[in-house]
Design a protein around this motif. Structure first.
Motif, PDB file in Angstrom:
ATOM      1  N   UNK A 510       7.331   3.605  18.235  1.00 53.36           N
ATOM      2  CA  UNK A 510       6.401   4.822  19.018  1.00 53.36           C
ATOM      3  C   UNK A 510       5.942   6.025  17.997  1.00 53.36           C
ATOM      4  N   UNK A 511       4.725   6.239  18.176  1.00 53.06           N
ATOM      5  CA  UNK A 511       4.039   7.390  17.478  1.00 53.06           C
ATOM      6  C   UNK A 511       4.143   7.193  15.774  1.00 53.06           C
ATOM      7  N   UNK A 512       4.550   5.872  15.317  1.00 45.76           N
ATOM      8  CA  UNK A 512       4.239   5.706  14.032  1.00 45.76           C
ATOM      9  C   UNK A 512       4.131   4.568  13.781  1.00 45.76           C
ATOM     10  N   UNK A 513       2.696   3.782  14.489  1.00 40.39           N
ATOM     11  CA  UNK A 513       2.577   2.349  14.700  1.00 40.39           C
ATOM     12  C   UNK A 513       2.477   1.650  13.516  1.00 40.39           C
ATOM     13  N   UNK A 514       2.191   2.197  12.312  1.00 41.01           N
ATOM     14  CA  UNK A 514       2.376   1.490  11.230  1.00 41.01           C
ATOM     15  C   UNK A 514       3.499   0.805  10.791  1.00 41.01           C
ATOM     16  N   UNK A 515       4.687   1.429  11.306  1.00 49.17           N
ATOM     17  CA  UNK A 515       6.106   1.071  10.963  1.00 49.17           C
ATOM     18  C   UNK A 515       6.467   0.044  12.060  1.00 49.17           C
ATOM     19  N   UNK A 516       7.472  -0.606  11.702  1.00 49.88           N
ATOM     20  CA  UNK A 516       7.882  -1.396  12.631  1.00 49.88           C
ATOM     21  C   UNK A 516       9.700  -1.579  12.717  1.00 49.88           C
ATOM     22  N   UNK A 517      10.215  -2.146  13.641  1.00 50.24           N
ATOM     23  CA  UNK A 517      11.681  -2.295  13.419  1.00 50.24           C
ATOM     24  C   UNK A 517      11.655  -3.859  13.599  1.00 50.24           C
ATOM     25  N   UNK A 518      12.686  -4.497  12.892  1.00 53.46           N
ATOM     26  CA  UNK A 518      12.918  -5.893  12.963  1.00 53.46           C
ATOM     27  C   UNK A 518      14.292  -6.180  13.206  1.00 53.46           C
ATOM     28  N   UNK A 519      14.318  -7.140  13.977  1.00 51.50           N
ATOM     29  CA  UNK A 519      15.552  -7.815  14.600  1.00 51.50           C
ATOM     30  C   UNK A 519      15.769  -9.267  14.431  1.00 51.50           C
TER      31      UNK A 519
END
Ligand SMILES: Cc1cc2nc3c(=O)[nH]c(=O)nc-3n(C[C@H](O)[C@H](O)[C@H](O)COP(=O)(O)OP(=O)(O)OC[C@H]3O[C@@H](n4cnc5c(N)ncnc54)[C@H](O)[C@@H]3O)c2cc1C
Length: 566
Positions: A510-519
């Motif tokens: 959230x608030x940094x949509x260019x980044x993502x968390x991977x699981x």
């Protein structure tokens, strides 16, 4: 007293009584009583009264106990005590008694709330009805298609016109239920009962008129939708005309075989509930035939399942069929594990192009370790009975499932409206169809351009569900002569199950949509189940799916055939 104050008051009493059951789960009894009162009031306020619905209320409130347990007992209480919440196996054992109390407490709350509501009905009479404004000229809003886009549009229009009866909503769809496609692979893999992932449209949309019919054509000049003749109707089943003032096109997409007529003829589709049931029954049929087949070559062909397309649908299906096939081998004493082949064909050099490369490679590695065979950088060229022809060779296989291409509903091609080269309807960022005031489109059948980023939105349920409320607000604004708002939504990310208790998840920050968390792995799989269970519409369906998943933990997959494929 209005109906909400009345429900809240009854919920406070019900929560107070239920608190007796919840007190052991919280360190401070007073906090426990207050918590139960707040939960009781919120639960009661959100449940419209239905006389005698004790079982429904008990089941719904018991199911509510699970997320509340996770949020309060597992996360909030340790945090308030200055500890970091932990959910390893050891900690879960400590939290388990609290889970039991939450579920039992929930069930008790449901029963007591229902009891109080019935008592209040008897003593005070039924709840006061919603205030409605005097009837005006009723605008006829007709929605075509009962998928994610159509159903959510109808639901949002019901909210928009809650107190104002100036609009009547009609939903027309071939099927009478919303199909929750993210769980379709689990139906094909015999983990879930087919009807448990379909939500009936009639019960979900109390203020919408539902017509189960096939739309044949639309006359945009005369503003009429023509329904196909239905010979099963008592009146002879002639075609019917449905007039409209506002029209919403939510007709979704169909399989696109890229001009390969043999593939269209011999491959199984994987889009509808019936498709998933066909795939499951085909797998069982092939196992039954293979078990009594003496020729090893023919037996291998029967037990080879080719899936074309390694996007989300193809990968999830391959993972599910591989688990299903290997799981039922024990029931077929003449078959050996090496006879079973699940082959995933993809034209690119890696699977799951929607996810990052690392997650795609992870998924491939996990699936390969479990026996799925990959034919990458290969295209499906043709299919004949018993043979699947790829660009780099032939495969002896009796079963081919096609997930490699879709095209917008072909009905749209008949309409004099602007479309892209795939046949999808071009709409403004407000979801209004260009140069046709009063006609709107969304979901998989439309090209929706994001009002902020200027990029086309992907054809997913996630986007269709966000487009629908904007479209409903814009229809209302249009009817009231107010300005329309453009659609904008940042993707929340993607999740994909690749087989037994393993998944990949890529979630936007959230608030940094260019980044993502991977699981990946078990955690991603638990996230997949939690998120999609929460998204599955209706408490009753959630409970049914939860029960199927629980049964699956203890018993082997069902091999009962439900469709006669002959
Ligand atoms: C196997 C699979 C898994 C998926 N998994 C995910 C996922 O995990 N996450 C995600 O976001 N998306 C997922 N999707 C994509 C998602 O299902 C679609 O994007 C979504 O369904 C689009 O919604 P829609 O309402 O536009 O179309 P649809 O859901 O296809 O609805 C179209 C509706 O129109 C009706 N209809 C069609 N023709 C006619 C006619 N002539 N007359 C009357 N009614 C008609 C149909 O019966 C249907 O009800 C998946 C899709 C598949 C196939």
């Amino acid at each position: 007293m209005n109906r909400y104050s009345r429900r809240i008051l009854l919920g406070i009493f019900a929560g107070g009584i239920t608190s007796l059951a919840l007190i052991p789960t919280v360190p401070r009894p007073l906090a426990g009583v207050l918590l139960a009162i707040v939960v009781g009031a919120a639960y009661s306020a959100s449940m419209p009264p239905t006389r005698g619905a004790y079982v429904d209320n008990m089941m719904t409130a018991a199911a509510l106990g699970v997320p509340l347990w996770a949020f309060i007992s597992v996360v909030a209480i340790p945090l308030l005590a200055g500890r970091v919440p932990e959910w390893g196996a050891e900690q879960m054992r400590t939290h388990f008694p609290a889970l039991v109390v939450w579920v039992l407490g929930g069930a008790l709350l449901g029963l007591v709330t229902q009891g109080f509501k019935d008592l209040a009905d008897l003593i005070l009479g039924p709840e006061p009805a919603r205030a409605t404004s005097p009837p005006k000229e009723v605008k006829r809003i007709v929605i075509l298609g009962g998928g994610f886009a159509g159903m959510k549009t109808a639901e949002s229009l019901e909210d928009q016109f809650l107190r104002d009866r100036s609009a009547g909503v009609t939903l027309i769809s071939v099927t009478n239920a919303l199909l929750f496609t993210p769980m379709l692979a689990e139906v094909a893999g015999s983990s879930l009962e087919p009807s448990h992932i379909s939500t009936p449209l009639r019960t979900s949309l109390p203020r919408t008129k539902f017509i189960r019919a096939t739309v044949e054509s639309v006359d945009l000049e005369k503003r009429i939708v023509k329904l196909a003749a239905d010979p099963s109707r008592n009146d002879g089943g002639g075609s019917r005309d449905i007039p409209y003032d506002q029209l919403v096109l939510a007709l979704g997409a169909v399989s696109n075989y890229l001009g390969m007529t043999n593939v269209q003829k011999y491959a199984l589709d994987f889009k509808s509930l019936l498709d998933a049931m066909r795939v499951r029954n085909r797998v069982i049929e092939m196992f039954e035939r293979a078990d009594s087949e003496a020729d090893p070559e023919l037996r291998r062909g029967l037990l080879t399942f080719v899936i074309a397309g390694a996007g989300f649908a193809g990968v999830e299906l391959a993972g599910a069929l591989n688990d299903f096939g290997r799981g039922i081998l024990a029931d077929y004493p003449n078959l050996r594990p090496e006879d079973l082949k699940v082959i995933l064909v993809h034209s690119k050099d890696r699977i799951l192009p929607e996810l990052s490369e690392t997650l795609g490679r992870y998924a491939q590695q996990k699936m390969a370790a479990r026996g799925v065979i990959f034919r990458l950088s290969a295209r499906l060229v043709d299919v004949r009975p018993g043979v699947v022809v790829l660009s780099d060779g032939e495969v002896q296989a009796e079963t081919l499932v096609w997930t490699a291409g879709t095209a917008p509903n072909p009905l749209l091609r008949k309409l004099p409206i602007e479309r892209d080269k795939r046949g999808a309807v071009m709409v403004e960022t407000t979801l209004a169809v260009k140069s046709h005031p009063g006609v709107w489109a969304l979901g998989d059948c439309a090209v929706v351009i994001d009002g902020v980023t200027g990029k086309p939105c992907p054809p997913t349920a996630q986007f269709a569900l966000r487009e629908a409320p904007v479209l409903a607000k814009n229809i209302r604004a249009f009817l009231e002569g107010r300005p329309l708002r453009p659609f904008h939504f940042d993707s929340l990310g993607s999740l994909c199950v690749v087989g037994h208790q393993t998944a990949c998840a890529e979630l936007s920050v959230p608030f940094a949509r260019s980044k993502s968390l991977r699981f990946s792995g078990l955690l991603a799989w638990a996230m997949w189940r939690g998120i999609y269970l929460a998204k599955l519409p209706g408490p009753e369906r959630k409970i049914r799916v939860l029960m199927d998943w629980t049964v699956e933990l203890f018993f082997p997959r069902d091999v009962v055939q439900t469709i006669d494929l002959k």
